[in-house]
Design an enzyme around this catalytic site. Structure first.
Site, PDB file in Angstrom:
ATOM      1  N   THR A   9       2.218   8.652   7.726  1.00 30.40           N
ATOM      2  CA  THR A   9       1.877   7.452   8.251  1.00 30.40           C
ATOM      3  C   THR A   9       2.318   6.276   7.550  1.00 30.40           C
ATOM      4  O   THR A   9       1.843   5.055   7.895  1.00 30.40           O
ATOM      5  CB  THR A   9       0.507   7.367   9.013  1.00 30.40           C
ATOM      6  OG1 THR A   9      -0.382   7.570   7.904  1.00 30.40           O
ATOM      7  CG2 THR A   9       0.299   8.673   9.814  1.00 30.40           C
ATOM      8  N   LEU A  11       4.183   3.733   4.555  1.00 32.88           N
ATOM      9  CA  LEU A  11       5.278   3.221   4.576  1.00 32.88           C
ATOM     10  C   LEU A  11       6.553   4.153   3.996  1.00 32.88           C
ATOM     11  O   LEU A  11       7.606   4.406   4.592  1.00 32.88           O
ATOM     12  CB  LEU A  11       5.569   1.985   3.473  1.00 32.88           C
ATOM     13  CG  LEU A  11       4.952   0.689   3.834  1.00 32.88           C
ATOM     14  CD1 LEU A  11       4.863  -0.210   2.753  1.00 32.88           C
ATOM     15  CD2 LEU A  11       5.614   0.058   5.095  1.00 32.88           C
ATOM     16  N   VAL A  12       6.611   4.872   2.866  1.00 32.90           N
ATOM     17  CA  VAL A  12       7.175   5.982   2.484  1.00 32.90           C
ATOM     18  C   VAL A  12       7.706   6.992   3.441  1.00 32.90           C
ATOM     19  O   VAL A  12       8.634   7.438   3.706  1.00 32.90           O
ATOM     20  CB  VAL A  12       7.095   6.105   1.050  1.00 32.90           C
ATOM     21  CG1 VAL A  12       8.095   7.230   0.494  1.00 32.90           C
ATOM     22  CG2 VAL A  12       7.194   4.956  -0.007  1.00 32.90           C
ATOM     23  N   LYS A  37      -8.533  10.797   9.143  1.00 33.64           N
ATOM     24  CA  LYS A  37      -8.667   9.854  10.129  1.00 33.64           C
ATOM     25  C   LYS A  37      -7.675   9.648  10.985  1.00 33.64           C
ATOM     26  O   LYS A  37      -7.320   9.056  12.160  1.00 33.64           O
ATOM     27  CB  LYS A  37      -9.067   8.568   9.240  1.00 33.64           C
ATOM     28  CG  LYS A  37      -8.102   7.683   8.631  1.00 33.64           C
ATOM     29  CD  LYS A  37      -8.590   6.468   8.256  1.00 33.64           C
ATOM     30  CE  LYS A  37      -7.257   5.932   7.019  1.00 33.64           C
ATOM     31  NZ  LYS A  37      -7.787   4.636   6.684  1.00 33.64           N
ATOM     32  N   CYS A 126      10.897   4.857  -8.417  1.00 35.28           N
ATOM     33  CA  CYS A 126      11.877   4.260  -7.681  1.00 35.28           C
ATOM     34  C   CYS A 126      13.023   3.402  -8.531  1.00 35.28           C
ATOM     35  O   CYS A 126      14.174   3.200  -8.647  1.00 35.28           O
ATOM     36  CB  CYS A 126      11.465   3.254  -6.585  1.00 35.28           C
ATOM     37  SG  CYS A 126      10.071   2.298  -7.083  1.00 35.28           S
ATOM     38  N   ARG A 228       6.652  -7.686 -10.577  1.00 36.07           N
ATOM     39  CA  ARG A 228       6.304  -7.807  -8.985  1.00 36.07           C
ATOM     40  C   ARG A 228       6.794  -9.186  -8.694  1.00 36.07           C
ATOM     41  O   ARG A 228       6.172 -10.137  -9.217  1.00 36.07           O
ATOM     42  CB  ARG A 228       5.085  -7.283  -8.661  1.00 36.07           C
ATOM     43  CG  ARG A 228       4.842  -7.109  -7.058  1.00 36.07           C
ATOM     44  CD  ARG A 228       5.577  -5.892  -7.011  1.00 36.07           C
ATOM     45  NE  ARG A 228       4.936  -4.690  -7.363  1.00 36.07           N
ATOM     46  CZ  ARG A 228       5.388  -3.368  -7.219  1.00 36.07           C
ATOM     47  NH1 ARG A 228       6.348  -3.194  -6.663  1.00 36.07           N
ATOM     48  NH2 ARG A 228       4.600  -2.403  -7.707  1.00 36.07           N
ATOM     49  N   HIS A 235      14.489  -3.385  -4.593  1.00 33.94           N
ATOM     50  CA  HIS A 235      14.225  -3.644  -6.336  1.00 33.94           C
ATOM     51  C   HIS A 235      15.550  -4.027  -7.013  1.00 33.94           C
ATOM     52  O   HIS A 235      16.400  -3.682  -6.534  1.00 33.94           O
ATOM     53  CB  HIS A 235      13.476  -2.418  -7.161  1.00 33.94           C
ATOM     54  CG  HIS A 235      12.324  -2.071  -6.585  1.00 33.94           C
ATOM     55  ND1 HIS A 235      11.334  -2.771  -5.829  1.00 33.94           N
ATOM     56  CD2 HIS A 235      11.437  -1.010  -6.994  1.00 33.94           C
ATOM     57  CE1 HIS A 235      10.271  -2.239  -5.437  1.00 33.94           C
ATOM     58  NE2 HIS A 235      10.301  -1.014  -6.449  1.00 33.94           N
TER      59      HIS A 235
END
EC number: 1.2.1.11
Length: 332
Positions: A9, A11-12, A37, A126, A228, A235
């Site tokens: 669930t 992002l990755v 959950k 990454c 960042r 990236h």
């Protein structure tokens, strides 16, 4: 083939499901795994609905492969449990990367090292992945001696919490649960992960250590500054690389064009160079701004861009599974 996606669930995890579908990985049964959950929630994969299951239920099901993107502490605790029942674990966290008993794999570079005994395989960081993919064939031809890299990394590398922070700030709101110690919109943070005793961040030291391990060469000197930036996906890296042998710039371009996983985007006369927006949804590592460092011999400057959720995470993990399947190391 029965496949578990741990952290389905996130992002990755969501990107992993997308990549598995796009690349037609032979999934006959999907086991989406997430926190307690989320158990019972439904996700869609290839037109079918699947209920999120618990870690214990997924282990009992004995999937052929489990692709993890759930954080280091969970990987440390749960990956060995999957491995004990014969499941091959491909882990996207930093938990196993520097473990000398575990392989750190970028398929284009060192997949040949994989064996049937490898039950926990580490997916590199990454920012490391895209850099070593770009340098791999150049290293074979000229031998990399030293790398100076500065990264410009998307907020998606931190996760949903960081995306929410950037979106809230961009909308003029105060984020309710910020991921960063400072504002990120209209700002730049020279700070990814925690600071270590030597003044470098953990992210910077990952690039140093992982590059040596992937190339199998401790003599390569690497120094990194990881930053960042307020970009939503993709990236970028400025890479200054010193070789042991002299190079020809035209030959460098040709080698890169022939490098698996690389797309050369380098026509500065027409303002063509790699940008994060152009990497979205792509598995290729984009390379451009190729030029000599005129301050010292045998040194190349290059600009390297990739979709960090794809080749930097999900795609590399799925490619490891594909490679193991081709090598006969995965069985349904």
């Amino acid at each position: 083939m029965k496949v578990a996606v741990v952290g389905a669930t996130g992002l990755v995890g969501g990107e992993m499901l997308k990549v598995l579908a796009e690349r037609n990985f032979p999934v006959t049964e999907l086991l989406p795994v997430a926190s307690a959950k989320s158990v019972g929630q439904e996700i869609e994969f290839q037109g079918r609905k699947y209920k999120v299951v618990s870690m214990d239920d997924a282990i009992v099901a004995r999937p052929a492969v489990a692709i993890f993107s759930a954080g280091g502490s969970i990987s440390k605790e749960q990956a060995p449990r999957f491995a004990e029942v014969g499941t091959v674990v491909i882990d996207n966290s930093s938990a196993w990367r520097m473990d000398p008993t575990k392989k750190l794999v970028v398929p284009e570079i060192n997949a040949k090292e994989l064996t049937a005994d490898d039950k926990i395989i580490a997916n590199p960081n990454c920012s490391t992945i895209q850099m070593v993919v770009a340098l791999n064939k150049l290293h074979e031809r000229y031998k990399v001696e030293r790398i100076v890299v500065s990264t410009y990394q998307s907020v998606t590398g931190t996760g949903k919490q960081a995306v929410d922070q950037l979106q809230a700030e961009r909308a003029g709101q105060t984020p309710s649960n910020p991921a960063y110690p400072h504002r990120i919109d209209l700002n730049v943070l020279p700070h990814i992960d925690v600071f270590e005793d030597n003044g470098y961040t953990k992210e910077e030291m990952k690039m140093v250590k992982e590059t040596k391990k992937i190339f199998g060469d401790d003599s390569i000197r690497v120094t990194a500054t990881t930053v960042r930036i307020p970009v939503m996906g993709g990236h970028s890296e400025a890479v200054n690389v010193e070789f042991a042998q002299e190079f020809d710039l035209d030959e460098v371009r040709e080698i890169l064009r022939q490098t698996e996983g690389v797309e050369v985007v380098d026509d500065v006369k027409n303002n063509v160079y790699p940008m994060p927006k152009d990497a979205h949804g792509k598995d290729a590592v984009l390379v451009g701004r190729l030029r000599r460092d005129e301050t010292q011999p045998r040194t190349l400057n290059m600009w390297v861009v990739a979709d960090n959720l794809r080749k930097g995470a999900a795609t590399n993990a799925v490619q490891i599974a594909e490679t193991m399947l081709k090598m006969g190391l995965l069985t349904a």
